[in-house]
Design a protein around this motif. Structure first.
Motif, PDB file in Angstrom:
ATOM      1  N   ASP A 264       0.838  -1.260  -0.082  1.00 27.08           N
ATOM      2  CA  ASP A 264       0.054   0.074  -0.076  1.00 27.08           C
ATOM      3  C   ASP A 264       0.917   1.359   0.089  1.00 27.08           C
ATOM      4  OD1 ASP A 264       0.882  -0.457   2.587  1.00 27.08           O
ATOM      5  OD2 ASP A 264      -1.132   0.171   3.408  1.00 27.08           O
ATOM      6  N   GLY A 265       2.033   1.254  -0.399  1.00 24.50           N
ATOM      7  CA  GLY A 265       3.111   2.262  -0.640  1.00 24.50           C
ATOM      8  C   GLY A 265       4.089   2.568   0.560  1.00 24.50           C
ATOM      9  N   LEU A 266       4.487   3.667   0.504  1.00 25.83           N
ATOM     10  CA  LEU A 266       5.789   4.058   1.443  1.00 25.83           C
ATOM     11  C   LEU A 266       5.335   4.389   2.702  1.00 25.83           C
ATOM     12  CD1 LEU A 266       8.690   4.100   0.863  1.00 25.83           C
ATOM     13  CD2 LEU A 266       8.912   6.570   0.927  1.00 25.83           C
ATOM     14  N   HIS A 267       5.989   3.812   3.843  1.00 24.06           N
ATOM     15  CA  HIS A 267       5.433   4.151   5.098  1.00 24.06           C
ATOM     16  C   HIS A 267       6.723   4.850   5.948  1.00 24.06           C
ATOM     17  CE1 HIS A 267       1.689   2.061   5.197  1.00 24.06           C
ATOM     18  NE2 HIS A 267       2.414   1.214   4.095  1.00 24.06           N
ATOM     19  N   ILE A 268       6.645   5.666   6.706  1.00 21.23           N
ATOM     20  CA  ILE A 268       7.707   6.229   7.499  1.00 21.23           C
ATOM     21  C   ILE A 268       7.302   6.211   9.117  1.00 21.23           C
ATOM     22  CG2 ILE A 268       9.216   8.255   7.827  1.00 21.23           C
ATOM     23  CD1 ILE A 268       8.593   9.025   4.852  1.00 21.23           C
ATOM     24  N   TYR A 269       8.060   5.600   9.842  1.00 18.70           N
ATOM     25  CA  TYR A 269       7.629   5.419  11.353  1.00 18.70           C
ATOM     26  C   TYR A 269       9.015   5.919  12.095  1.00 18.70           C
ATOM     27  CZ  TYR A 269       4.661   1.555   9.182  1.00 18.70           C
ATOM     28  OH  TYR A 269       3.923   0.950   8.501  1.00 18.70           O
ATOM     29  N   ASP A 270       8.399   6.886  13.090  1.00 23.79           N
ATOM     30  CA  ASP A 270       9.292   7.249  14.184  1.00 23.79           C
ATOM     31  C   ASP A 270       9.844   6.234  14.771  1.00 23.79           C
ATOM     32  OD1 ASP A 270       9.285   9.898  13.415  1.00 23.79           O
ATOM     33  OD2 ASP A 270       7.212  10.349  15.036  1.00 23.79           O
ATOM     34  N   ASN A 271      11.072   5.966  15.133  1.00 21.40           N
ATOM     35  CA  ASN A 271      11.631   4.885  15.894  1.00 21.40           C
ATOM     36  C   ASN A 271      12.251   5.324  17.196  1.00 21.40           C
ATOM     37  OD1 ASN A 271      13.117   2.702  16.737  1.00 21.40           O
ATOM     38  ND2 ASN A 271      13.942   2.094  14.887  1.00 21.40           N
ATOM     39  N   PRO A 272      11.566   5.055  18.414  1.00 21.55           N
ATOM     40  CA  PRO A 272      11.849   5.675  19.541  1.00 21.55           C
ATOM     41  C   PRO A 272      12.914   4.917  20.194  1.00 21.55           C
ATOM     42  CG  PRO A 272       9.930   4.675  19.825  1.00 21.55           C
ATOM     43  CD  PRO A 272      10.198   4.447  18.396  1.00 21.55           C
ATOM     44  N   VAL A 273      13.326   3.715  19.871  1.00 18.10           N
ATOM     45  CA  VAL A 273      14.333   2.833  20.551  1.00 18.10           C
ATOM     46  C   VAL A 273      15.609   2.563  19.425  1.00 18.10           C
ATOM     47  CG1 VAL A 273      12.853   1.398  21.709  1.00 18.10           C
ATOM     48  CG2 VAL A 273      13.480   0.555  19.291  1.00 18.10           C
ATOM     49  N   GLY A 274      15.909   3.212  18.463  1.00 19.42           N
ATOM     50  CA  GLY A 274      17.031   3.347  17.693  1.00 19.42           C
ATOM     51  C   GLY A 274      17.692   1.810  17.188  1.00 19.42           C
ATOM     52  N   VAL A 275      16.491   1.108  17.131  1.00 17.35           N
ATOM     53  CA  VAL A 275      16.854  -0.568  16.563  1.00 17.35           C
ATOM     54  C   VAL A 275      16.115  -0.885  15.477  1.00 17.35           C
ATOM     55  CG1 VAL A 275      16.961  -2.740  17.441  1.00 17.35           C
ATOM     56  CG2 VAL A 275      17.975  -0.980  18.784  1.00 17.35           C
ATOM     57  N   LEU A 276      16.549  -1.649  14.353  1.00 18.34           N
ATOM     58  CA  LEU A 276      15.862  -2.292  13.539  1.00 18.34           C
ATOM     59  C   LEU A 276      16.184  -3.706  13.229  1.00 18.34           C
ATOM     60  CD1 LEU A 276      13.476  -2.059  11.613  1.00 18.34           C
ATOM     61  CD2 LEU A 276      15.177  -1.365   9.747  1.00 18.34           C
ATOM     62  N   THR A 277      15.401  -4.633  13.141  1.00 19.99           N
ATOM     63  CA  THR A 277      15.984  -6.060  12.693  1.00 19.99           C
ATOM     64  C   THR A 277      15.082  -6.255  11.349  1.00 19.99           C
ATOM     65  OG1 THR A 277      14.323  -7.194  14.244  1.00 19.99           O
ATOM     66  CG2 THR A 277      16.617  -6.994  15.185  1.00 19.99           C
ATOM     67  N   ASN A 278      14.511  -7.460  11.289  1.00 21.80           N
ATOM     68  CA  ASN A 278      13.777  -7.930  10.040  1.00 21.80           C
ATOM     69  C   ASN A 278      12.314  -7.911  10.285  1.00 21.80           C
ATOM     70  OD1 ASN A 278      16.528  -9.572  10.271  1.00 21.80           O
ATOM     71  ND2 ASN A 278      16.321  -8.464   8.497  1.00 21.80           N
ATOM     72  N   ASN A 279      11.639  -8.963   9.788  1.00 22.13           N
ATOM     73  CA  ASN A 279      10.370  -9.167   9.912  1.00 22.13           C
ATOM     74  C   ASN A 279       9.914  -9.299  11.294  1.00 22.13           C
ATOM     75  OD1 ASN A 279       9.460  -8.987   7.351  1.00 22.13           O
ATOM     76  ND2 ASN A 279       9.693 -11.140   7.023  1.00 22.13           N
ATOM     77  N   PRO A 280       8.618  -9.152  11.810  1.00 18.95           N
ATOM     78  CA  PRO A 280       7.544  -8.553  10.935  1.00 18.95           C
ATOM     79  C   PRO A 280       7.653  -7.149  10.789  1.00 18.95           C
ATOM     80  CG  PRO A 280       6.946  -8.812  13.238  1.00 18.95           C
ATOM     81  CD  PRO A 280       8.035  -9.082  13.045  1.00 18.95           C
ATOM     82  N   PRO A 281       6.638  -6.297  10.041  1.00 20.89           N
ATOM     83  CA  PRO A 281       6.609  -4.969   9.878  1.00 20.89           C
ATOM     84  C   PRO A 281       7.177  -4.019  11.268  1.00 20.89           C
ATOM     85  CG  PRO A 281       4.920  -5.635   8.559  1.00 20.89           C
ATOM     86  CD  PRO A 281       5.453  -7.019   9.526  1.00 20.89           C
ATOM     87  N   PHE A 282       7.837  -2.946  11.124  1.00 18.48           N
ATOM     88  CA  PHE A 282       8.073  -2.226  12.302  1.00 18.48           C
ATOM     89  C   PHE A 282       7.237  -1.821  13.342  1.00 18.48           C
ATOM     90  CE2 PHE A 282       9.398   1.429  14.637  1.00 18.48           C
ATOM     91  CZ  PHE A 282      10.516   1.154  15.272  1.00 18.48           C
ATOM     92  N   PRO A 283       5.794  -1.540  13.029  1.00 16.64           N
ATOM     93  CA  PRO A 283       5.014  -1.295  14.276  1.00 16.64           C
ATOM     94  C   PRO A 283       4.564  -2.513  14.885  1.00 16.64           C
ATOM     95  CG  PRO A 283       4.047  -0.331  12.149  1.00 16.64           C
ATOM     96  CD  PRO A 283       5.233  -0.933  11.448  1.00 16.64           C
ATOM     97  N   GLN A 284       4.696  -3.782  14.359  1.00 12.39           N
ATOM     98  CA  GLN A 284       4.572  -4.949  15.036  1.00 12.39           C
ATOM     99  C   GLN A 284       5.577  -5.066  16.015  1.00 12.39           C
ATOM    100  OE1 GLN A 284       2.794  -6.690  11.347  1.00 12.39           O
ATOM    101  NE2 GLN A 284       2.730  -8.375  12.740  1.00 12.39           N
ATOM    102  N   GLN A 285       6.879  -4.907  15.529  1.00 11.34           N
ATOM    103  CA  GLN A 285       8.087  -5.151  16.398  1.00 11.34           C
ATOM    104  C   GLN A 285       8.062  -4.364  17.486  1.00 11.34           C
ATOM    105  OE1 GLN A 285      10.697  -7.225  15.757  1.00 11.34           O
ATOM    106  NE2 GLN A 285      10.948  -7.445  13.611  1.00 11.34           N
ATOM    107  N   LEU A 286       7.665  -3.031  17.329  1.00  8.74           N
ATOM    108  CA  LEU A 286       7.639  -2.075  18.338  1.00  8.74           C
ATOM    109  C   LEU A 286       6.762  -2.560  19.473  1.00  8.74           C
ATOM    110  CD1 LEU A 286       9.226   0.439  18.991  1.00  8.74           C
ATOM    111  CD2 LEU A 286       7.489   1.914  18.141  1.00  8.74           C
ATOM    112  N   PHE A 287       5.142  -2.767  18.965  1.00 10.41           N
ATOM    113  CA  PHE A 287       4.154  -3.296  19.743  1.00 10.41           C
ATOM    114  C   PHE A 287       4.709  -4.398  20.774  1.00 10.41           C
ATOM    115  CE2 PHE A 287       0.512  -5.634  20.971  1.00 10.41           C
ATOM    116  CZ  PHE A 287      -0.224  -4.514  21.663  1.00 10.41           C
ATOM    117  N   ALA A 288       5.551  -5.142  20.379  1.00  6.95           N
ATOM    118  CA  ALA A 288       5.874  -6.312  21.126  1.00  6.95           C
ATOM    119  C   ALA A 288       6.614  -6.224  22.498  1.00  6.95           C
ATOM    120  CB  ALA A 288       6.743  -7.555  20.221  1.00  6.95           C
ATOM    121  N   LEU A 289       7.379  -4.943  22.504  1.00  8.06           N
ATOM    122  CA  LEU A 289       7.881  -4.408  23.509  1.00  8.06           C
ATOM    123  C   LEU A 289       7.272  -4.257  24.584  1.00  8.06           C
ATOM    124  CD1 LEU A 289      10.382  -1.636  22.135  1.00  8.06           C
ATOM    125  CD2 LEU A 289      10.875  -4.060  22.576  1.00  8.06           C
ATOM    126  N   ASN A 290       5.866  -4.153  24.474  1.00 10.47           N
ATOM    127  CA  ASN A 290       4.728  -4.020  25.765  1.00 10.47           C
ATOM    128  C   ASN A 290       4.727  -5.351  26.509  1.00 10.47           C
ATOM    129  OD1 ASN A 290       3.743  -1.475  25.160  1.00 10.47           O
ATOM    130  ND2 ASN A 290       2.646  -2.558  23.291  1.00 10.47           N
TER     131      ASN A 290
END
Ligand SMILES: C[C@H](CCC(=O)NCCS(=O)(=O)O)[C@H]1CC[C@H]2[C@@H]3CC[C@@H]4C[C@H](O)CC[C@]4(C)[C@H]3C[C@H](O)[C@]12C
Length: 324
Positions: free
Chosen positions: A156-182
């Motif tokens: 559905d196009g290009l997404h730009i997400y703020d990243n408050p933890v300064g870390v990225l790995t691979n799947n799943p999409p970033f919003p799900q990665q971040l949610f898992a921290l909960n």
């Protein structure tokens, strides 16, 4: 799998683990300002800013995996298989091929704010570099000393997400990665108070109980949580040596040892290299799977007004200092 991270002391640091089962022939590569880029959809492009990073150089073209520019902006591309989708060129957009994104952004933007502005009208185009080097399905961590974002091009196009933890790995999409921290909100570097139940005596038999439950495996979600915990709690002195050393400790907390992640055909995914850029000073530090001694290339020791790539093959093999 890969992991990228940022870290700030007196300088801003940006780097990544490149985890894979083989190397393309990576080289630390400096692209000076007059290097003649020709973009597939947008034609001739001269960079405003020089850059240094890890690249596979194909026919004098720097295919960057991660890089920083002379203004302190950094980008790393990480696998995003099954989710990354690039699109045909669109009118009214800056149409950039996936392999052009790093040099185009770093060559044009001094800051993360400028990158956000460019990305708002960017379309990542589905044109491969060549038949031999087809589209890589990636997403990107982009950062400077003010913060970081994640860029994902999906159906559905290009997404730009703020990243408050300064870390990225691979799947799943970033919003799900971040949610898992909960799920890990109770974890802490401190000894926890007993909250298990009233009336139970649960003595502190060991140090480190605050992070019990931090996932230790190599899946991308687990590496994300572990890298975020280590990176957000990491403390170090502010000298260059202490900062760089601490940065490598953060990324080595999620490194892959040969044998622990088995693929088809008897292959294993390993951390081929770990990089740490001092983005303010333009120094690219790295270790490789087989060489733990930190090696560095300083872009400011090269002629940044040139028009030819400057390339350094990786120093391989352990450099052991014999003490007697
Ligand atoms: C393999 C790496 C990702 C590592 C990773 O995450 N591995 C875990 C797998 S998983 O997470 O378990 O699925 C990625 C990261 C950057 C990539 C290069 C980008 C430039 C260029 C783009 C061209 O289009 C194709 C060739 C090209 C040289 C690319 C090769 C390869 O694709 C590179 C190295």
């Amino acid at each position: 799998m890969c992991t990228a991270a940022t870290y700030t002391t007196d300088s801003f640091y940006f780097g990544r683990n490149l985890d894979y089962e083989f190397s393309y022939g990576d080289e630390v590569t400096v692209t000076p300002r007059a290097y003649p880029f020709s973009l597939r959809c947008m034609g001739d492009f001269r960079t405003k800013y020089a850059m240094i990073g890890m690249a596979y150089v194909a026919g004098e073209y720097p295919l960057y995996y991660d890089a920083v520019n002379e203004k302190g902006l950094g980008i790393a591309g990480l696998n995003f298989v099954g989710n990354a989708i690039y699109h045909p060129a669109q009118d009214g957009k800056s149409n950039v091929a996936q392999f052009e994104l790093i040099p185009w952004l770093l060559g044009s933007c001094a800051t993360l704010a400028e990158a956000r502005t460019l990305l708002a009208k960017t379309n990542i185009v589905n044109i491969p570099f060549s038949e031999q080097l087809p589209l890589a399905q990636l997403h990107w961590l982009i950062a400077d000393k003010t913060g970081s974002i994640v860029v994902e091009s999906t159906a559905d196009g290009l997404h730009i997400y703020d990243n408050p933890v300064g870390v990225l790995t691979n799947n799943p999409p970033f919003p799900q990665q971040l949610f898992a921290l909960n799920n890990y909100r109770a974890l802490s570097p401190r000894t926890p108070a007993v909250a298990f139940a009233d009336g139970l005596d649960l003595p502190v038999y060991s140090r480190g109980l605050g992070a019990l439950g931090l996932p230790g495996d190599l899946s991308s979600q687990s590496r994300f949580v572990r890298a975020a915990f280590v990176r957000m709690n990491a403390k170090s002195g502010s000298s260059e040596a202490e900062s760089v050393g601490q940065f490598f400790h953060i990324l080595h907390a999620v490194e892959q040892q040969r044998g622990c992640c088995e693929l088809d055909g008897g292959k294993y995914e390993i951390t081929l290299y770990t990089s740490c850029c001092n983005a303010d000073k333009g120094i690219y530090y790295y270790t490789t799977y087989g060489n733990h001694q930190i090696t560095a290339v300083d872009m400011h020791r090269e002629n940044l007004d040139g028009d030819r790539l400057v390339r350094y093959p990786l120093v391989q093999g352990e450099q052991i200092a014999l003490q007697n």
